[in-house]
Design an enzyme around this catalytic site. Structure first.
Site, PDB file in Angstrom:
ATOM      1  N   TYR A   1      29.403  13.406 -40.238  1.00 15.38           N
ATOM      2  CA  TYR A   1      30.043  14.616 -39.721  1.00 15.38           C
ATOM      3  C   TYR A   1      30.516  15.460 -40.896  1.00 15.38           C
ATOM      4  CZ  TYR A   1      33.567  17.599 -37.487  1.00 15.38           C
ATOM      5  OH  TYR A   1      34.316  18.670 -37.073  1.00 15.38           O
TER       6      TYR A   1
ATOM      7  N   TYR B   1      24.779  20.843 -32.387  1.00 14.49           N
ATOM      8  CA  TYR B   1      26.073  20.354 -32.882  1.00 14.49           C
ATOM      9  C   TYR B   1      26.637  19.323 -31.915  1.00 14.49           C
ATOM     10  CZ  TYR B   1      30.599  20.832 -35.321  1.00 14.49           C
ATOM     11  OH  TYR B   1      31.749  20.621 -36.046  1.00 14.49           O
TER      12      TYR B   1
END
Lengths: 405, 149
Positions: free
Chosen positions: A358, A307
């Site tokens: 994102y 991430y």
């Protein structure tokens, strides 16, 4: 340790479908509604699996996945009977963990076909200002002032990027990490994105351009920040046995873990974490349990989808997942280790949150599945084991080890 | 190419209009003392552990009761950032500002977060000794800021 040694969800469930809407720059998904985006991604994931909405009986979510509203989703799409709904607490830390929840539900016999989903639309709102005062323009994701927040916000810490900058600064001080190391994360991720039609950022990023970019919150510049996007990504999980009869080779959920040290706690919105873990991603306890459940270690991982809301947190996760010693992630990436296809551990082969899109980490799960099916654009040759992590943030963080069946 | 690229620009503070204090019964004594420009930190009366922010339980022994201990307004910068980009339009006249996490000595590592004042952006460093400057935001609402000692 597992409560009953040997009795875990290891390899009991498998991801059989992934689907996504196109990825959009912030606000560009209008006039589609968030519910519409969610439905499109879900139907695409089911189609990928060779399943239908009538097969779905569970929803395992995190953060703002459906805005919490499973009822409207079920009613709108016509799910015949919902048998399981759950949401991992916290924020983007739950990206990988939501699939773990799905596997847990299936392993426990509470559901047979579970959708994990992230939907994001930032038309009138920005995650990037999520700790700013509520009601201010651009800050609609914000929380109302809390008694705990009173000890952070008056200093001007109002955005996640500012808060992670504070952690990064400490890592630089303690271990000698340099901005060049952050740049290597941004640039290697961009190189991966450049080959992908789905990526929003496909122009070359040079080291000179990186250093010429404006500082946002020292030491982080524009290119250390992820994109601001709209879109939805869905993942379908069923039992490993059922998965064998579906369209694609199953991707086994070999291990899943979430949580963290209790005194990691609110982390970036607290800043009181114990010194030995302050300059970390908060993932160390989760990583230990993940490897333990899988019976695997860092050397077994072929590709890592980490991430990347902010480039330094990729470095800290490389340490916390044992790919290099604590404090040595800077030199590790400087040596080319995370580059595809030449590095020892290709990272974020899809272009990540930094350069592809994102969608709060769900694109990382999708990429892991495509890698293990052998269908990735930037395919890691012979990839058999993928690590997927959720966002380093407040407790819980989460992760998955996925394995080609 | 250095790790500290900040030019020597004078630091500002976040706009007062954005600051709202919302104390609860456990944090109120801190803010009441702050309004009098005194730094107080709660300490567990059972085991002597400081807790911060103030909270209803001791994280070490789970006891509730605290005594409020006055501390000198001095500490060292544990970490910080310098914010150059206003995340809200309301902050356009507030940059650059530098939120600093300041550790108080002899308090079980209590850290008090505040903007650095009376300094240039390039002055802020980890390990910098700082002293407390109370910032009166409005009547009855005072927040901590820090300046180089």
């Amino acid at each position: 340790m597992p409560r009953c040694p040997g009795v875990t969800l290891k390899d009991e469930a498998a991801i059989v479908g992934v689907g996504a809407t196109p990825y959009y720059k912030r606000g560009r998904s209008l006039p589609q509604t968030p519910l519409e985006l969610a439905g499109k991604a879900t139907l695409a994931a089911l189609d990928d699996a060779g399943l239908a909405i009538t097969d779905v009986d569970g929803l395992a979510l995190y953060s703002v996945g459906l805005g919490g509203d499973t009822s409207l989703f079920a009613q709108t799409l016509g799910i015949p009977e919902v048998r399981f709904t759950a949401m991992l607490t916290g924020g983007g830390g739950g990206a990988a963990g939501s699939v773990g929840l799905a596997a847990a539900a299936i392993d426990a016999g509470m559901a047979t076909c579970v959708v994990s989903l992230m939907t994001l639309q930032q038309a009138a709102s920005r995650f990037g200002a999520s700790y700013a005062p509520r009601g201010r323009p651009g800050a609609q994701y914000s929380a109302p002032p809390s008694p705990e927040g009173n000890f952070i916000q008056p200093a001007g810490l109002m955005a996640p990027g500012q808060m992670f900058a504070v952690i990064t600064q400490r890592h630089m001080y303690r271990y000698g990490t340099q901005r060049e190391h952050l740049a290597e994360v941004a640039i290697s991720t961009r190189e991966n994105a450049r080959r992908r039609p789905t990526a929003l950022m496909r122009d070359e990023l040079t080291l000179d351009e990186y250093f010429a970019a404006r500082l946002i919150a020292e030491p982080l510049c524009l290119f250390d920040f992820c994109l601001e996007c709209d879109g939805a990504v869905a993942v379908v999980t069923v039992s490993a046995a059922r998965a064998r009869d579906l369209r694609h080779p199953p991707v086994l959920v070999t291990a899943s873990a979430h949580g963290g040290h209790g005194r990691w706690g609110q982390a970036i919105t607290w800043m009181g974490m114990p010194d030995e873990m302050f300059a970390s991603s908060g993932h160390r306890p989760v990583a230990r349990r993940l490897y333990e459940m899988a019976g695997l270690g860092p050397a077994d991982v072929d590709v890592a989808l980490l991430y990347d809301h902010f480039s330094p947190m990729v470095l800290l996760q490389l340490e916390d997942y044992g790919f290099c010693p604590i404090g040595e992630s800077g030199p590790f990436v400087a040596d080319g280790n995370i580059r595809w296809p030449t590095g020892s551990l290709p990272v974020n082969t899809h272009g990540g949150n930094l350069s592809e899109a994102y969608i709060i980490g769900m694109t990382h799960v999708k990429e892991a599945v495509e890698q293990l099916r052998g269908q990735a654009v930037n395919q890691v040759e012979g990839a058999e084991v993928a690590l997927v992590t959720g966002g380093p943030a407040s407790l819980p963080t989460s992760s998955l080890l996925l394995r080609a069946a | 190419m250095t790790a500290s690229p900040a030019p020597a620009e004078r630091l500002r503070v976040p706009a007062a209009d954005l600051i709202r204090l919302t104390p609860d019964p456990w944090t109120a004594p801190f803010w009441e003392a702050a309004a009098e420009h005194r730094l107080v930190v709660p300490r567990c009366t059972s085991c002597g552990t400081f807790r911060f922010p103030p909270s209803p339980f001791c994280w070490r022994c789970q006891a509730q009761a605290v005594e409020w201990v006055e501390r000198p307004g001095a500490g060292t910068v544990y970490s910080f950032t310098v914010v150059w980009h206003p995340v809200l339009p309301d902050l356009a006249d507030s940059v650059p500002y530098a939120p600093a996490v300041v550790e108080l000595p002899d308090t079980d590592h209590v850290r008090v977060v505040g903007a650095v004042v009376d300094a240039d952006a390039s002055d802020v460093k980890i390990g910098l000794p700082v002293e407390l400057v109370w910032r009166d935001v409005r009547a009855g609402e005072t927040v901590p800021t820090w300046r180089p000692a």
